[in-house]
Design a protein around this motif. Structure first.
Motif, PDB file in Angstrom:
ATOM      1  N   ALA A  16      35.199  55.668  43.960  1.00  0.00           N
ATOM      2  CA  ALA A  16      35.651  54.305  44.243  1.00  0.00           C
ATOM      3  C   ALA A  16      36.429  54.255  45.553  1.00  0.00           C
ATOM      4  CB  ALA A  16      36.507  53.783  43.092  1.00  0.00           C
ATOM      5  N   LEU A  24      40.129  48.676  48.063  1.00  0.00           N
ATOM      6  CA  LEU A  24      40.058  48.957  46.629  1.00  0.00           C
ATOM      7  C   LEU A  24      40.955  48.030  45.800  1.00  0.00           C
ATOM      8  CD1 LEU A  24      38.774  50.692  44.447  1.00  0.00           C
ATOM      9  CD2 LEU A  24      40.592  52.349  44.778  1.00  0.00           C
ATOM     10  N   ALA A  28      39.460  45.569  42.901  1.00  0.00           N
ATOM     11  CA  ALA A  28      39.919  45.664  41.517  1.00  0.00           C
ATOM     12  C   ALA A  28      40.460  44.312  41.045  1.00  0.00           C
ATOM     13  CB  ALA A  28      40.994  46.739  41.395  1.00  0.00           C
ATOM     14  N   ARG A  29      41.222  43.627  41.901  1.00  0.00           N
ATOM     15  CA  ARG A  29      41.752  42.311  41.546  1.00  0.00           C
ATOM     16  C   ARG A  29      40.616  41.320  41.315  1.00  0.00           C
ATOM     17  NH1 ARG A  29      44.625  41.580  45.868  1.00  0.00           N
ATOM     18  NH2 ARG A  29      46.288  42.894  45.087  1.00  0.00           N
ATOM     19  N   GLY A  32      38.969  42.047  38.027  1.00  0.00           N
ATOM     20  CA  GLY A  32      39.830  41.602  36.929  1.00  0.00           C
ATOM     21  C   GLY A  32      39.765  40.097  36.736  1.00  0.00           C
TER      22      GLY A  32
END
Length: 92
Positions: A16, A24, A28-29, A32
């Motif tokens: 990743a 990154l 990821a946010r 989510g």
């Protein structure tokens, strides 16, 4: 966690970081937020089905099965079986 070993988790993290680098946290946010929106939409959809279940109950049959008259069937007609005549021992 999810049936993965610690080595697999570390390997996943390294891949990743290599793919997304400094972006990154943003990725990821974003993932989510997408997951939360999906869950909210799914729960709304389930809620709509539950509401429609109460407002439009399933149709019930107008008459019961016992109210139907059974059709009258006649007994099946078949020709009577007659065995062939037995051969006498002298005919053989």
């Amino acid at each position: 966690m999810f049936g993965l070993s610690p080595f697999e988790l570390v390997l996943f993290g390294v891949v990743a970081i290599l793919l997304f680098g400094s972006k990154l946290p943003e990725v990821a946010r974003s993932l989510g937020q997408s997951y939360n929106q999906f869950r909210r939409g799914l729960s709304d959809l389930q809620g709509q089905f539950k509401i429609s279940e109460f407002t439009n109950p399933s149709p019930t049959p107008a008459t019961k099965l016992e109210d139907y008259d059974e059709p009258e069937y006649s007994k099946p007609v078949a020709p009577k079986f007659t065995p062939p005549p037995a051969k006498s021992p002298s005919e053989e």
